[in-house]
Design a protein around this motif. Structure first.
Motif, short mmCIF file in Angstrom:
data_model
loop_
_atom_site.label_atom_id
_atom_site.label_comp_id
_atom_site.label_asym_id
_atom_site.label_seq_id
_atom_site.Cartn_x
_atom_site.Cartn_y
_atom_site.Cartn_z
N SER A 60 1.79 5.44 1.41
CA SER A 60 3.04 5.20 2.12
C SER A 60 2.96 5.66 3.56
CB SER A 60 4.19 5.93 1.40
OG SER A 60 5.41 5.76 2.09
N ALA A 63 1.08 3.12 5.68
CA ALA A 63 1.92 1.95 5.96
C ALA A 63 2.90 2.24 7.09
CB ALA A 63 2.67 1.54 4.69
N GLN A 64 3.52 3.40 7.04
CA GLN A 64 4.55 3.72 8.02
C GLN A 64 3.99 3.95 9.42
OE1 GLN A 64 7.85 6.34 6.44
NE2 GLN A 64 6.51 6.38 4.63
N ASP A 68 5.04 -0.79 8.70
CA ASP A 68 5.21 -1.56 7.46
C ASP A 68 6.31 -0.94 6.61
OD1 ASP A 68 3.23 -3.37 8.08
OD2 ASP A 68 1.65 -2.26 7.04
N ARG A 70 6.64 -2.15 3.35
CA ARG A 70 6.18 -2.32 1.98
C ARG A 70 4.67 -2.12 1.89
NH1 ARG A 70 10.20 -3.81 -1.11
NH2 ARG A 70 8.85 -4.09 -2.94
N VAL A 71 4.23 -1.76 0.71
CA VAL A 71 2.81 -1.60 0.40
C VAL A 71 2.46 -2.59 -0.70
CG1 VAL A 71 1.07 -0.06 -0.58
CG2 VAL A 71 2.76 0.84 1.04
N SER A 95 4.03 -4.73 -5.30
CA SER A 95 4.63 -4.60 -3.97
C SER A 95 5.74 -3.57 -4.06
CB SER A 95 5.19 -5.94 -3.49
OG SER A 95 5.83 -5.80 -2.23
N VAL A 98 8.01 1.43 1.03
CA VAL A 98 7.43 2.71 1.45
C VAL A 98 8.33 3.87 1.07
CG1 VAL A 98 6.09 1.73 3.35
CG2 VAL A 98 8.44 2.51 3.76
N THR A 134 -2.80 -2.73 1.18
CA THR A 134 -2.49 -2.85 2.59
C THR A 134 -1.00 -3.16 2.74
OG1 THR A 134 -3.16 -3.86 4.70
CG2 THR A 134 -2.98 -5.32 2.79
N GLY A 135 -0.57 -3.40 3.98
CA GLY A 135 0.81 -3.76 4.25
C GLY A 135 0.89 -5.02 5.09
N SER A 137 1.46 -5.60 8.14
CA SER A 137 0.83 -5.55 9.47
C SER A 137 -0.66 -5.87 9.40
CB SER A 137 1.01 -4.17 10.09
OG SER A 137 0.24 -3.19 9.39
N TRP A 140 -4.07 -1.56 8.39
CA TRP A 140 -4.60 -0.43 7.63
C TRP A 140 -4.96 -0.95 6.23
CZ3 TRP A 140 -2.34 1.20 3.02
CH2 TRP A 140 -1.09 0.62 2.73
#
Length: 211
Positions: A60, A63-64, A68, A70-71, A95, A98, A134-135, A137, A140
């Motif tokens: 999480s 992602a942040q 993002d 969501r993961v 899905s 975060v 991943t997310g 974006s 990552w």
């Protein structure tokens, strides 16, 4: 399309798969490069981490960093059409927001009854052999393989964030440490083949060590 964070139909699964495919080469496997854009200063950990609810805050957080909300987690092995659909009737993708907690992550990938052997065996935590996380974006990601029991994490926005994430959620290793301490036991004679070591270093090692 989703229930408790887990994709339950083909359209939801394909949506997550399409998103994950922007970050990863879905057919790649270690020691080859699994990230479509390559990596910079990745960290290696245990494959088992990804199936541990206590690791959810680490995912999480990544992602942040990149905005993002969501993961997405996708199981790439075993194969959907050879294993999950015919034998389990499920689509192995998740899905989650975060803002979800560890219990919600475990509800999506784990099992809720130690006496139910079927739920245990069918859970993503137990059945998955290759996973990608991943997310939206795509900046990552985490890629893990049960054999050789390692996962690589990429997408640290700066050295300070990388150091703090490593301290908070580790232990994690550089590629050289992974080759020395973790991978040997997965090969015959406890020796990593030289070509395997060179390829892994070329793809995931410090830029000065890459060929």
């Amino acid at each position: 399309m989703t229930e408790n964070g887990q994709a339950v139909d083909r359209s939801g699964y394909l949506e997550i798969r399409s998103r994950v495919a922007t970050t990863f080469h879905l057919d790649a496997r270690f020691p080859d490069q699994v990230f479509t854009g390559g990596v910079r200063n990745p960290l290696f950990g245990d494959f088992a981490d990804v199936a541990d609810p206590e690791f959810w805050p680490a995912l999480s957080a990544m992602a942040q960093w990149h905005g993002d909300t969501r993961v997405g987690l996708l199981v790439l092995g075993p194969d959907l059409d050879e294993c999950y659909l015919p034998y389990r009737g499920t689509f192995p993708a998740v899905s989650l927001s975060v803002d979800a907690d560890e219990d919600e992550y475990w509800a999506a990938i784990g099992w809720d009854d130690d006496n139910d052997d079927r739920r245990f065996v069918d859970s993503i935590a137990v059945s998955s052999r290759v996973v990608a996380v991943t997310g939206p974006s795509g900046k990552w990601g985490c890629w893990g393989e049960r054999d050789p029991e390692i996962a690589v994490h990429h997408g640290f926005p700066d050295p300070t964030t990388r150091t703090e994430w490593r301290r908070r959620f580790g232990p994690f290793d550089e590629v050289a440490e992974t080759l020395r301490f973790h991978l040997p036991v997965t090969f015959r004679g406890s020796t990593v083949p030289p070509e395997h070591a060179r390829t892994l270093t070329a793809n995931y090692g410090p830029e000065d060590d890459r060929g």
